[in-house]
Design a protein around this motif. Sequence first.
Motif, PDB file in Angstrom:
ATOM      1  N   GLU A  31      46.832  65.047  17.866  1.00  0.00           N
ATOM      2  CA  GLU A  31      48.246  65.412  18.007  1.00  0.00           C
ATOM      3  C   GLU A  31      48.836  64.735  19.222  1.00  0.00           C
ATOM      4  O   GLU A  31      48.208  64.652  20.270  1.00  0.00           O
ATOM      5  CB  GLU A  31      48.390  66.926  18.133  1.00  0.00           C
ATOM      6  N   ASP A  33      51.541  64.706  22.214  1.00  0.00           N
ATOM      7  CA  ASP A  33      52.293  65.684  22.998  1.00  0.00           C
ATOM      8  C   ASP A  33      53.780  65.561  22.675  1.00  0.00           C
ATOM      9  O   ASP A  33      54.305  64.451  22.537  1.00  0.00           O
ATOM     10  CB  ASP A  33      52.035  65.427  24.486  1.00  0.00           C
ATOM     11  N   ARG A  34      54.457  66.686  22.573  1.00  0.00           N
ATOM     12  CA  ARG A  34      55.882  66.662  22.202  1.00  0.00           C
ATOM     13  C   ARG A  34      56.717  65.913  23.229  1.00  0.00           C
ATOM     14  O   ARG A  34      57.662  65.204  22.877  1.00  0.00           O
ATOM     15  CB  ARG A  34      56.413  68.087  22.054  1.00  0.00           C
ATOM     16  N   ASP A  35      56.394  66.092  24.517  1.00  0.00           N
ATOM     17  CA  ASP A  35      57.168  65.413  25.560  1.00  0.00           C
ATOM     18  C   ASP A  35      56.974  63.900  25.484  1.00  0.00           C
ATOM     19  O   ASP A  35      57.929  63.130  25.639  1.00  0.00           O
ATOM     20  CB  ASP A  35      56.759  65.920  26.948  1.00  0.00           C
ATOM     21  N   VAL A  36      55.747  63.475  25.231  1.00  0.00           N
ATOM     22  CA  VAL A  36      55.468  62.042  25.117  1.00  0.00           C
ATOM     23  C   VAL A  36      56.198  61.474  23.902  1.00  0.00           C
ATOM     24  O   VAL A  36      56.800  60.402  23.962  1.00  0.00           O
ATOM     25  CB  VAL A  36      53.946  61.794  25.011  1.00  0.00           C
TER      26      VAL A  36
END
Length: 85
Positions: A31, A33-36
């Motif tokens: 997965e 990372d959402r921020d990345v």
Amino acid sequence: MEILLWLVPSAVVTVVAMCWVSWLGREGRGEVDRDVAAQRFARALQKDSGVRYAARPAQRDRSTGIAVRPSRAPRSGTDRDRRAS
């Protein structure tokens, strides 16, 4: 029924290959990372794509192969005085 026994080895090999590929494929899907992912998306949107569109060439009148006479101007007052009966 005995004639179909030759399918068993190929069916077993196919099932084993499908299981092996599915097992190997799951490890490669980590997965993100959402921020990345959001930062990558923002960078992609801010880039200047550099795509330039060429002007469309002028449309030329293509011949259809059918001869068309130019329209004529109506004759002097005689056509207007006639009425269909």
